[in-house]
Motif scaffolding. Sequence first.
Motif, PDB file in Angstrom:
ATOM      1  N   LEU A 172       0.713  -1.248   0.133  1.00  0.00           N
ATOM      2  CA  LEU A 172      -0.118  -0.073  -0.262  1.00  0.00           C
ATOM      3  C   LEU A 172       0.902   1.016   0.326  1.00  0.00           C
ATOM      4  O   LEU A 172       0.738   1.959  -0.586  1.00  0.00           O
ATOM      5  N   ILE A 173       2.105   1.330   0.768  1.00  0.00           N
ATOM      6  CA  ILE A 173       2.567   2.260   1.261  1.00  0.00           C
ATOM      7  C   ILE A 173       4.340   2.184   0.563  1.00  0.00           C
ATOM      8  O   ILE A 173       4.508   1.254   0.083  1.00  0.00           O
ATOM      9  N   ASP A 174       4.622   2.939  -0.805  1.00  0.00           N
ATOM     10  CA  ASP A 174       5.714   3.006  -1.686  1.00  0.00           C
ATOM     11  C   ASP A 174       6.988   2.924  -0.600  1.00  0.00           C
ATOM     12  O   ASP A 174       8.008   1.614  -0.699  1.00  0.00           O
ATOM     13  N   ARG A 175       7.065   4.202   0.254  1.00  0.00           N
ATOM     14  CA  ARG A 175       8.041   4.113   0.933  1.00  0.00           C
ATOM     15  C   ARG A 175       7.916   5.115   1.638  1.00  0.00           C
ATOM     16  O   ARG A 175       6.809   5.884   2.046  1.00  0.00           O
ATOM     17  N   PHE A 176       8.323   4.701   2.772  1.00  0.00           N
ATOM     18  CA  PHE A 176       8.393   5.462   4.162  1.00  0.00           C
ATOM     19  C   PHE A 176       9.526   5.484   5.673  1.00  0.00           C
ATOM     20  O   PHE A 176      10.209   4.815   4.855  1.00  0.00           O
ATOM     21  N   GLY A 177       9.573   6.709   6.524  1.00  0.00           N
ATOM     22  CA  GLY A 177      10.742   6.733   7.126  1.00  0.00           C
ATOM     23  C   GLY A 177      10.681   7.790   8.113  1.00  0.00           C
ATOM     24  O   GLY A 177       9.505   8.683   7.386  1.00  0.00           O
ATOM     25  N   GLY A 178      11.533   7.773   9.269  1.00  0.00           N
ATOM     26  CA  GLY A 178      11.011   9.286   9.914  1.00  0.00           C
ATOM     27  C   GLY A 178      11.232   9.110  11.771  1.00  0.00           C
ATOM     28  O   GLY A 178      11.875   8.058  12.004  1.00  0.00           O
ATOM     29  N   HIS A 179      11.074   9.746  12.005  1.00  0.00           N
ATOM     30  CA  HIS A 179      10.908   9.830  14.081  1.00  0.00           C
ATOM     31  C   HIS A 179       9.049   8.883  14.333  1.00  0.00           C
ATOM     32  O   HIS A 179       8.428   9.283  14.156  1.00  0.00           O
ATOM     33  N   ALA A 180       9.668   9.366  15.394  1.00  0.00           N
ATOM     34  CA  ALA A 180       8.555   9.424  16.741  1.00  0.00           C
ATOM     35  C   ALA A 180       7.195  10.651  16.433  1.00  0.00           C
ATOM     36  O   ALA A 180       6.188  10.156  16.062  1.00  0.00           O
ATOM     37  N   MET A 181       8.331  11.538  15.782  1.00  0.00           N
ATOM     38  CA  MET A 181       6.971  12.599  15.977  1.00  0.00           C
ATOM     39  C   MET A 181       6.816  12.974  13.618  1.00  0.00           C
ATOM     40  O   MET A 181       5.647  13.880  14.245  1.00  0.00           O
ATOM     41  N   ALA A 182       7.870  12.746  14.124  1.00  0.00           N
ATOM     42  CA  ALA A 182       7.583  12.676  12.198  1.00  0.00           C
ATOM     43  C   ALA A 182       7.962  12.147  11.219  1.00  0.00           C
ATOM     44  O   ALA A 182       8.740  10.868  11.400  1.00  0.00           O
ATOM     45  N   ALA A 183       7.401  11.777   9.848  1.00  0.00           N
ATOM     46  CA  ALA A 183       7.577  10.479   9.372  1.00  0.00           C
ATOM     47  C   ALA A 183       7.061  11.552   7.454  1.00  0.00           C
ATOM     48  O   ALA A 183       6.048  12.137   7.899  1.00  0.00           O
ATOM     49  N   GLY A 184       7.638  10.380   6.385  1.00  0.00           N
ATOM     50  CA  GLY A 184       7.025  11.075   5.014  1.00  0.00           C
ATOM     51  C   GLY A 184       6.869   9.396   4.538  1.00  0.00           C
ATOM     52  O   GLY A 184       7.114   8.613   4.931  1.00  0.00           O
ATOM     53  N   LEU A 185       6.172   9.392   3.700  1.00  0.00           N
ATOM     54  CA  LEU A 185       6.114   9.080   3.032  1.00  0.00           C
ATOM     55  C   LEU A 185       5.398   8.810   1.565  1.00  0.00           C
ATOM     56  O   LEU A 185       5.097  10.006   1.511  1.00  0.00           O
ATOM     57  N   THR A 186       5.045   7.786   0.801  1.00  0.00           N
ATOM     58  CA  THR A 186       4.778   8.152  -0.875  1.00  0.00           C
ATOM     59  C   THR A 186       4.114   7.044  -1.034  1.00  0.00           C
ATOM     60  O   THR A 186       4.120   5.864  -0.662  1.00  0.00           O
ATOM     61  N   LEU A 187       2.432   7.242  -1.658  1.00  0.00           N
ATOM     62  CA  LEU A 187       1.925   6.148  -2.000  1.00  0.00           C
ATOM     63  C   LEU A 187       1.396   6.678  -3.382  1.00  0.00           C
ATOM     64  O   LEU A 187       1.093   7.668  -3.864  1.00  0.00           O
ATOM     65  N   ALA A 188       1.023   5.882  -3.951  1.00  0.00           N
ATOM     66  CA  ALA A 188      -0.583   5.667  -5.439  1.00  0.00           C
ATOM     67  C   ALA A 188      -1.585   7.267  -4.782  1.00  0.00           C
ATOM     68  O   ALA A 188      -1.895   6.979  -3.971  1.00  0.00           O
ATOM     69  N   SER A 189      -1.863   7.844  -5.894  1.00  0.00           N
ATOM     70  CA  SER A 189      -3.209   8.373  -5.368  1.00  0.00           C
ATOM     71  C   SER A 189      -4.877   7.468  -5.788  1.00  0.00           C
ATOM     72  O   SER A 189      -5.389   7.651  -4.454  1.00  0.00           O
ATOM     73  N   SER A 190      -4.830   6.615  -5.934  1.00  0.00           N
ATOM     74  CA  SER A 190      -5.633   5.980  -5.729  1.00  0.00           C
ATOM     75  C   SER A 190      -5.975   4.512  -4.734  1.00  0.00           C
ATOM     76  O   SER A 190      -6.279   4.181  -4.265  1.00  0.00           O
ATOM     77  N   ALA A 191      -3.997   4.660  -3.807  1.00  0.00           N
ATOM     78  CA  ALA A 191      -4.617   3.847  -2.557  1.00  0.00           C
ATOM     79  C   ALA A 191      -4.324   4.858  -1.366  1.00  0.00           C
ATOM     80  O   ALA A 191      -4.501   4.323  -0.370  1.00  0.00           O
ATOM     81  N   LEU A 192      -5.157   6.333  -1.570  1.00  0.00           N
ATOM     82  CA  LEU A 192      -5.225   7.517  -0.699  1.00  0.00           C
ATOM     83  C   LEU A 192      -6.771   7.017   0.292  1.00  0.00           C
ATOM     84  O   LEU A 192      -6.145   6.668   1.018  1.00  0.00           O
ATOM     85  N   PRO A 193      -7.242   6.319  -0.372  1.00  0.00           N
ATOM     86  CA  PRO A 193      -8.798   6.268   0.590  1.00  0.00           C
ATOM     87  C   PRO A 193      -8.568   5.030   1.492  1.00  0.00           C
ATOM     88  O   PRO A 193      -8.781   4.939   2.250  1.00  0.00           O
ATOM     89  N   LEU A 194      -7.801   3.543   1.044  1.00  0.00           N
ATOM     90  CA  LEU A 194      -7.410   2.488   2.314  1.00  0.00           C
ATOM     91  C   LEU A 194      -6.443   3.047   2.988  1.00  0.00           C
ATOM     92  O   LEU A 194      -6.643   3.194   4.178  1.00  0.00           O
ATOM     93  N   PHE A 195      -5.173   3.847   2.682  1.00  0.00           N
ATOM     94  CA  PHE A 195      -4.417   4.135   3.066  1.00  0.00           C
ATOM     95  C   PHE A 195      -5.012   5.605   4.613  1.00  0.00           C
ATOM     96  O   PHE A 195      -5.200   4.972   5.697  1.00  0.00           O
ATOM     97  N   GLU A 196      -6.318   5.903   4.046  1.00  0.00           N
ATOM     98  CA  GLU A 196      -6.901   6.281   5.085  1.00  0.00           C
ATOM     99  C   GLU A 196      -7.143   5.822   6.177  1.00  0.00           C
ATOM    100  O   GLU A 196      -7.379   6.183   6.946  1.00  0.00           O
ATOM    101  N   GLN A 197      -7.925   5.110   5.577  1.00  0.00           N
ATOM    102  CA  GLN A 197      -8.784   4.448   6.582  1.00  0.00           C
ATOM    103  C   GLN A 197      -7.827   3.302   7.296  1.00  0.00           C
ATOM    104  O   GLN A 197      -8.265   2.842   9.066  1.00  0.00           O
ATOM    105  N   ALA A 198      -7.061   2.759   6.989  1.00  0.00           N
ATOM    106  CA  ALA A 198      -5.982   1.782   7.724  1.00  0.00           C
ATOM    107  C   ALA A 198      -5.310   2.895   8.704  1.00  0.00           C
ATOM    108  O   ALA A 198      -4.577   2.090  10.217  1.00  0.00           O
TER     109      ALA A 198
END
Length: 572
Positions: free
Chosen positions: A422-448
Amino acid sequence: MTAPVVLRRRPPAEAHGHWPEQVIPLLRRIYAARGAGAIELAQPRLAHLLPPEGMLGLDAASHLLADAIANDRHVVVVGDFDCDGATACAVAVRGLRMLGARKVSHAVPNRITHGYGLSPGLVAELAERDPDLLVTVDHGIACHAGISEAKARGWQVLVTDHHLPGETLPAADAIVDPNQPGDGFPSKALAGVGVVFYVLLALRRRMREAGAFAGAGPDLSRLLDLVAVGTVADLVPLDTNNRTLVAAGLRRLRAGQGCAGLNALIEVARRDPTRLSAADIGYAVAPRLNAAGRLEDMSLGIECLLTDDPAHGRELAETLDRINGERRAMQQQMMEEGEAFAARISVADAGMPLAMCLHDTDWHPGVIGLVASKMKERLHRPVVAFAPAEPGSDILRGSARSIPGLHIRDVLATVDARHPGLIDRFGGHAMAAGLTLASSALPLFEQAFRDCVQALATPDLLRVEILSDGELGVEEFCRSAAEALRDGGPWGQAFPEPQFDGVFTVQRWRVVGERHLKLELEYAGIRIPAIEFGGWDGGEPPSRVRLAYRLEPDDYRGGDAIQLVVVHREAA
């Protein structure tokens, strides 16, 4: 859209040992409440800096660099497009040159073109430079593909980073990251710029032992102005070791011994260098550097940090100041759109959801981190803001910000484990992180994402807790106390700036700048001015208020003037 607020006082603590007379009792009490009950913990000096021993990978890293210097190899320092990455890049380049490297250049990814870190695309562009050794700063621990590509081209790779690693480490020749498995360095809170500073300390020691210097070698403390700025900007916890680094850097900046670019940035930000504080770095200097990486190219910011020409530094600082103005205007517009979107979500969900995902196809990916941070502060909920990776792209870049007690990178890791791919890439800290994903995956990501936060968040986490250092005595509402508090830092993450609480009578009030509330307060027979930034809510404040506030010198009025900066206000 506000979260409930709980105002409580810190437990009292006792300061021990001998204290210099200039450390007033109020400041001693505040230090002790933060676990610094002795002067060497409250105001650490460079003599207290943790030694490099125990940091995994330093021996291999110093060997790689010493060999590159001795054999006149081309070292390319690969920075990052935030303030920590820019200052780390400047520290590495300046430090290696101080230690005798003659072939040192630098590169930095473009947020839009390359994305985060050492990517295969960036490696392909670096090929024309014919590097022998790549040194990543403030990234690399998650850059498996880019490092593999560099190794396939026959280059050596040294990773210096401070981010949390994934399940596997990249195939670099050496990795220095205090958060990698097996590392014994006592402080895990170093910023990326702090890590590379330690690498330079280890390299100098190796070269000194090999007889490379007639004496002790170059004075690397000259780099601490940059270390201080990057450490404060990255919002890492200011433990004793980080406060040692930041305090030393601030002393250099206050003495006018900073590099030409930082001195110019302080000037264009209209800050008094002799009174510079960590807050000035966080609110004035760092945003101007960060603006280059957010809207244009961080190469501009790194050039500002590397120049030794004051005139050129001033020119670059003015350009960065202009870009920062553009960033602020863009951020304000995105914030207004984000607030409207969050209000619609709250209405649709019959209340504020436990987590927010905000997205707009017209948002700029360089500013979403600021939007997520501001919305997190306003809602006291974890927030992820998304924007297209580039105009018209089907790939979204997300920037996540969290609340204390909810580790945002772990949340993303849980989502990734429950929904592989679902998530292409992610990384970060306890308080901040970054990620990439396909726009079509956004609804599923939001619910998850919401489901995961729902499982982890407790009611206590969703309340804003304001910690107070108690009441001030009437005699402590004075300029000398305000200056002692201002200069008693550095204050920051995990070593918060002092704030107090009390009940006051409102004698007068007025609105300034359309959104701010200017108050004249009465307390125990004295009149005290106060300001609450963004405090105008359209209604008259009650005549008796309980405030949480900071005591600050009022440099605008000068003389003995002080003011209270209101953090929280409620009816008494």
